[in-house]
Design an enzyme around this catalytic site. Structure first.
Site, PDB file in Angstrom:
ATOM      1  N   CYS A 201       0.860  -1.173   0.000  1.00 16.25           N
ATOM      2  CA  CYS A 201       0.000   0.000   0.000  1.00 16.25           C
ATOM      3  C   CYS A 201       0.901   1.229   0.000  1.00 16.25           C
ATOM      4  CB  CYS A 201      -0.897   0.007   1.221  1.00 16.25           C
ATOM      5  SG  CYS A 201      -1.941   1.456   1.315  1.00 16.25           S
ATOM      6  N   LEU A 202       1.112   1.774  -1.182  1.00 13.82           N
ATOM      7  CA  LEU A 202       1.953   2.965  -1.281  1.00 13.82           C
ATOM      8  C   LEU A 202       1.336   3.858  -2.352  1.00 13.82           C
ATOM      9  CD1 LEU A 202       4.561   4.380  -0.402  1.00 13.82           C
ATOM     10  CD2 LEU A 202       5.758   3.163  -2.194  1.00 13.82           C
TER      11      LEU A 202
END
Lengths: 200, 438
Positions: A93-94
């Site tokens: 999750c970036l």
């Protein structure tokens, strides 16, 4: 279009190989087995002063046809205990790999961003809710768990004897090593809860 | 059948008339190659399939032909002296072209340049003028003693050297400037490079200009001299500016495709897309593609991919602009150019442009007068809950301006408006029927 992508990947490959970070063996890029350069393998080393220090993390990088107008698809191949990375699938999750991508970003900046992510987790925007909860509620256990995972999966050199013993204990009960470790990690290393979890 | 035959004769005749200026041309291939040229051996055109039309390359005459030895036209300077009666020979279309084409024996003239004297007799130049086959290379001008060396492949200026594709119009001089004080023309041959007639030339040979190196200065016309030197200086300055522009653009690489923009292929791709609010380098096609990307939020794609600074538009440019001053000039020029084009949304009054008065394109009525949009009237009304509603058009430009400055009242208004609209919708309130009351 694929032409731009291939041209750029070739250039970026050289950029990573020549970069200072590569010289300090902080990041590394491998062409992998595919010939069209659309599937690459990246390697980042765990940043110092974090539970990931000393670990080597392998990343699967898939370049879309529309690169660089779309971000590359990156996931962790090496198992890691991190609030923003799924401990099961390695999904990351970036923001820059999703809606905050910019066409001028390169594989080098992506690898460096991931390294920075390891150093500064964002528990408020988690990928793995269990890890994020542990990070917020039991930071000490989180630190130890992450260190233990580093040693177990990412060739880290800092052992956590207590946790290793617990894993061995569950393995003695006939459980598979990885499953045992996941169950223990998810249950804050409470052996009874983990056993219950495994048997359910 | 006979009809078709008549037509073909007509075409042949017309082509003869059109091509009268060419001394030797191949017989129209359609007739000869198909074995149907009715003139046979008497045809005034060349029946040699291998012979190329002997047309003198005008770029070669002007000093530089970028095709060099592979040019399909003849690279040869006029050699024999023309007749003295010719009064205005244009070096590009030589005087001989005005003469009626003579009947010639096709066997004699094959491959050689024929120069005509007035009266229709022919002179054949002694050597093959344009060495085309490798064994003839030794006869090239460069190797013949007494010939001035003119290397046709070396471009005239740095700007040309750096950017051969650029349509630089260096050294193009209006011919009506080549006059002496009493109105006599200067030798146009010498003005283009060299005069084959030397001392015998009937024209006045001008003095050589130090800047362009051409003999275009009238010996006695002071005004013409000054004008030419001034033009030459300006030309030189423009050329210098261009070479600086090329030099600073040369190694700039696009931040998206990472190609060196000036080396992209095809050459039409070699354009910069200049962002108004930052100075990161992109090629036009890449930045336009990025800004048109639908998969991200508008805020992301309208920002620079490098620094994420928002820019409202991209200015195409052939060269990279470094200084803020140049950039403003470029943007202003671009806006000026766009303001002469009709807006495709406004459609000369038949459409509606979301940018309204701030549109870069021309908003003109069909009669040519400029159209100014009326200021938008925003109507207010009290809705069922006693809140204030705003109705009417909002201009897209207002939002763009808004985005640049700080959060202003307008957005608050819009949000309030949207909220009340949503509220209306939720209540199933029919706002359309209500509109008629106003």
């Amino acid at each position: 279009m694929a032409n731009i992508a291939v041209q750029r990947i070739k250039r970026e490959f050289k950029e990573v190989v020549k970069s200072d970070e590569a010289a300090k063996s902080m990041i590394h890029l491998d062409m992998g087995s595919s010939e069209n350069m659309m599937e690459l393998t990246g390697t980042i080393s765990g940043p110092p002063d974090t539970p990931y220090a000393g670990g080597t993390y392998i990343l699967d990088i898939r370049i879309p046809e529309t690169y660089p107008f779309n971000p590359p698809k990156v996931k962790f191949n090496t198992k890691i205990w991190h609030p923003n990375i799924s401990s099961a699938t390695g999904a990351i999750c970036l923001d820059i790999l999703k809606d905050q991508w910019a066409a001028a970003m390169t594989l080098r900046t992506v690898l460096l961003s991931l390294q920075a992510l390891l150093a500064s987790p964002e528990p408020d925007d988690p990928q793995d809710a269990v890890v994020a909860k542990q990070f917020k509620e039991n930071p000490d256990i989180f630190f130890q768990t992450a260190t233990h995972w580093t040693q177990a999966y990412a060739k880290g050199s800092t052992p956590v004897p207590e946790y290793s013993d617990k894993v061995t204990q569950l393995m003695g009960m006939g459980f598979e090593e990885h499953k045992a470790r996941v169950a223990l990690s998810n249950n804050n290393w409470n052996v009874e809860c983990a056993t219950e979890n495994l048997l359910s | 059948m006979s009809f078709a035959f008549k037509i073909s004769i007509g075409i042949t005749y017309m082509e003869c008339a059109e091509r009268v200026q060419i001394v030797v041309i191949s017989c129209d291939k359609r007739y000869y190659l198909h074995g149907v040229c009715r003139e046979g051996a008497n045809c005034r055109y060349n029946h040699d399939k291998s012979a190329k039309p002997s047309m003198v390359c005008r770029y070669y005459l002007a000093g530089s032909c970028s095709y060099g030895p592979s040019c399909r036209y003849d690279h040869v300077k006029p050699k024999s002296s023309p007749s003295k009666q010719d009064n205005h020979p244009d070096p590009l279309i030589s005087s001989k072209s005005r003469l009626p084409p003579p009947l010639m024996d096709p066997g004699k003239i094959r491959g050689n340049l024929i120069t005509l004297k007035k009266g229709g007799t022919t002179l054949t130049s002694p050597q093959s003028p344009c060495p085309r086959s490798p064994e003839d290379w030794v006869k090239a001008n460069e190797f013949v003693p007494g010939q001035p060396y003119t290397c046709s492949t070396i471009p005239a200026s740095y700007a040309r050297a750096a950017n051969l594709e650029s349509e630089s119009d260096i050294n193009v001089l209006p011919s009506d400037d080549l006059l002496t004080l009493d109105g006599k023309p200067l030798c146009p041959y010498l003005a283009k490079g060299e005069c084959p007639y030397g001392e015998d030339c009937e024209y006045i040979h001008g003095d050589i200009c130090d800047l362009c190196g051409l003999a275009v200065l009238s010996p006695d016309n002071e005004q013409q001299r000054e004008k030419h030197i001034k033009e030459c200086m300006e030309e030189h300055e423009r050329d210098m500016e261009l070479s600086f522009a090329i030099a600073r653009s040369k190694d700039k690489a696009c931040g998206i495709c990472m190609d060196t923009i000036m080396e992209k292929n095809p050459p039409t791709e070699r354009r910069f897309g200049i962002l108004s609010h930052c100075s990161h380098i992109f090629c036009l096609s890449c930045i336009r593609k990025w800004r048109g990307a639908k998969q991200f939020e508008n805020k992301i794609v309208k920002a620079c991919p490098e620094c994420r600074v928002n820019s409202n538009f991209v200015t195409p440019s052939k060269y990279w602009v470094e200084s803020e001053e140049d950039k403003q000039k470029l943007i202003n020029d671009y806006k000026t150019a766009l303001s002469n084009k009709h807006c495709k949304y406004f459609k000369r009054g038949n459409g509606e442009c979301p940018f309204n008065n701030n549109c870069f394109y021309l908003h003109a009525n069909p009669d040519g007068s400029k159209a100014y949009a009326k200021p938008t009237v925003r109507r207010r009304r009290q809705n069922a809950d006693g809140d204030l509603d705003f109705m009417g058009h909002f201009n897209l430009w207002d939002f763009l301006e808004e985005r640049e400055s700080e959060r202003s009242l307008l957005l608050m208004e819009l949000e309030a408006n949207l909220e009340s609209l949503l509220f209306d919708l939720m209540l199933g309130y029919d706002s359309d029927s209500d509109l008629d009351d106003f």
